[in-house]
Each structure stands twice: as structure tokens, then as C-alpha cells.
Write an enzyme that holds these catalytic residues in place. Structure first.
Site, PDB file in Angstrom:
ATOM      1  N   HIS A 138       0.841  -1.345   0.052  1.00 24.51           N
ATOM      2  CA  HIS A 138      -0.034  -0.026  -0.119  1.00 24.51           C
ATOM      3  C   HIS A 138       0.670   1.213  -0.401  1.00 24.51           C
ATOM      4  CE1 HIS A 138      -2.594   3.132   1.201  1.00 24.51           C
ATOM      5  NE2 HIS A 138      -4.048   2.300   0.956  1.00 24.51           N
ATOM      6  N   GLU A 151      -4.398   1.831  -7.881  1.00 27.71           N
ATOM      7  CA  GLU A 151      -4.533   2.915  -6.362  1.00 27.71           C
ATOM      8  C   GLU A 151      -3.499   4.617  -6.729  1.00 27.71           C
ATOM      9  OE1 GLU A 151      -6.717   2.489  -2.491  1.00 27.71           O
ATOM     10  OE2 GLU A 151      -4.307   2.532  -1.989  1.00 27.71           O
ATOM     11  N   GLY A 168     -10.760   3.304   1.448  1.00 29.38           N
ATOM     12  CA  GLY A 168     -10.356   3.059   3.173  1.00 29.38           C
ATOM     13  C   GLY A 168     -11.625   4.125   4.134  1.00 29.38           C
TER      14      GLY A 168
END
Ligand code: PGA
Length: 259
Positions: free
Chosen positions: A96, A168, A238
Site C-alpha cells: 500500500h 490505486e 479506505g
């Protein structure tokens, strides 16, 4: 596409242990009210995983860790290895952008964490994405190609089927206060790039099983524009995933576009 959509809630470091248990319970109750046709994964903090697992024993929600170290074991104070979470999770986030930034991870380390997870039969959800400066410099394709190829160097025709990749764009994450949201057509073309690279590396048949997700400010308001594009097999969420009602609305939208 015959893949079941995948909805991943990334709770980051946002909830206390107690709040995590309560929120997971509320999510489970809300999911039981809908006809669930997606895989639902909850990425929670390590200390909550064992108790969440017990509480969600009869739930469709599966658990994920948020990171594991790239080595199997060793004298590495303060980290967690795949073999310390494999009893508790079936999934794990890898690379991430927040983890990459906090730990200054190299692409090679991210790829090694993915490989260690596969050895422990945990499905890696590997995050890739460009920073704002890279996007502005027109380097998105180059960045994603490089990130994905480093991952693919550690995979083969069989293991690629057990991996999910989340595209992302770093600048689109809600807490990075994006000035605008990514154009859905642009997102779709970057996701198609990931799929094409997989086809080139492993052949069409193996690459077909790969799930490619989108993440970045996904909410009940924004989801439709992304999932109506072709090639979006799921979402990594998120902020909105901290609210069970919003996350369930996202799942409903995801399912309604799955074909
Ligand atoms: P966001 O976060 O949905 O709040 O933008 C996504 C993520 O960081 O995984």
C-alpha cells in the site's frame, strides 16, 4: 467476466480494537440483509485479527492483514511475518502506498512480501499506483509497467491466478485530499495495461483469473463511474469502509455492474 467481484475494506490504523470489533459486527449484520455475490475482505490491524476471526466465524467476511515483512522470519524487531498471520487471515495487502512511504519499501521488497505470502497460501492484494508528480510528468504508464513487471518476475502461470492487483493512484486516496478524482476512462485504461502485461507474461488463460481492483476515494457517490468501466473486478476502499452502511452500498453497486 466470470470472476466474483472483490470488495476490500482497508481500515488502516483508524479504529481501536473495541471499535474494530463493533464495526465488523455491524458490517456482518448489514451484509446478511443483502444477496451477497461478492467476496468481501476486511483488512484490519494485527492485534484485532484473532478476535475478529472468532466473531466472524459464520460470516462471509474474510480477513486480511495490512502488511507482512518480506523475509520468512528473523531478527527483525517490530515487524510481523507471514507465518505469524497465516492462522488468522486468507488475504493480505501488500505495498500500500502508505506502507511503502512509511517503510521506504523498494519494489523488490514489495514483490518479496507477495512471494512469502503465496508460500503461506495467503492471497496478496498488491497495490500499485503513481504519485501526483509522476502523473503530472506523464509517467503513469512507465511507473505501473515497472511496478507490475517487478511483481511478475516472482510469479508464474500458476501463482498469478492467486494474486489480486489494486491500482490505486496515490494522489486519489481520500486522505491525500485529491483536488479532483481520476477520470474513470483513464483508470480503466491503466487497469487494462495491468491486464495486458499479465497476458504478455503468463498467457491469456492464466491472466484471466487475475483480479484487478480500483482504489482511491471510492464511496457510494463515486463507485458507479468506476465500476461501469470494463475490467474493474473490485474495489479497495479506505475511508468509506469505516461506515458499514456506505461499504454495503458500495458492494451493491459493484455487484450490479458485475457481468
Ligand atoms: P480511500 O483509501 O478510499 O479513503 O481513498 C483507499 C486506500 O488507501 O486504500
Amino acid at each position: 467476466m466470470d470472476k466474483k467481484p472483490l470488495a476490500v475494506a482497508n481500515w488502516k490504523m483508524q479504529l481501536s480494537h473495541k471499535a474494530a470489533l463493533q464495526t465488523a459486527k455491524a458490517l456482518d449484520q448489514q451484509l446478511k440483509k443483502i444477496e451477497l455475490a461478492s467476496d468481501v475482505v476486511l483488512a484490519a490491524s494485527y492485534p484485532s485479527l484473532p478476535e475478529l476471526g472468532k466473531g466472524l466465524k459464520d460470516s462471509p467476511i474474510e480477513l486480511a492483514a495490512q502488511h507482512v515483512h518480506w523475509e520468512e522470519k528473523g531478527a527483525v524487531t517490530g515487524f510481523v511475518a507471514a507465518n505469524q498471520v497465516d492462522e488468522f487471515v486468507d488475504w493480505c495487502l501488500v505495498g500500500h502506498s502508505e506502507t511503502r512511504a512509511s517503510l521506504n519499501l523498494s519494489e523488490e521488497q514489495v514483490a518479496s512480501s507477495m512471494a512469502v505470502l503465496l508460500q503461506h497460501k495467503i492471497t496478496p492484494i498488491v497495490c500499485v499506483g503513481e504519485a501526483l508528480e509522476e502523473r503530472q510528468a506523464g509517467q503513469t504508464v512507465q511507473k505501473i509497467t515497472n511496478q507490475v513487471n517487478v511483481l511478475f518476475n516472482k510469479l508464474d502461470k500458476v501463482s498469478i491466478k492467486k494474486v489480486a492487483i489494486a491500482y490505486e493512484p496515490i494522489w486519489a486516496i481520500s486522505t491525500n485530499a485529491p483536488a479532483e478524482l481520476p477520470d474513470p476512462a483513464e483508470v480503466a485504461s491503466t487497469m487494462l495495461l495491468v491486464r495486458k502485461l499479465a497476458v504478455a507474461a503468463f498467457g491469456a488463460q492464466s491472466a484471466e483469473s487475475l483480479r484487478v481492483l480500483y482504489g482511491g476515494s471510492v464511496s457510494p457517490e463515486t463507485i458507479d463511474s468506476y465500476v461501469s468501466e470494463p475490467g474493474v473486478n473490485g474495489v479497495l476502499v479506505g475511508g468509506a469502509s469505516l461506515h458499514p452502511g456506505k461499504f454495503v452500498d458500495i458492494i451493491k453497486s459493484l455487484q450490479s455492474h458485475a457481468s
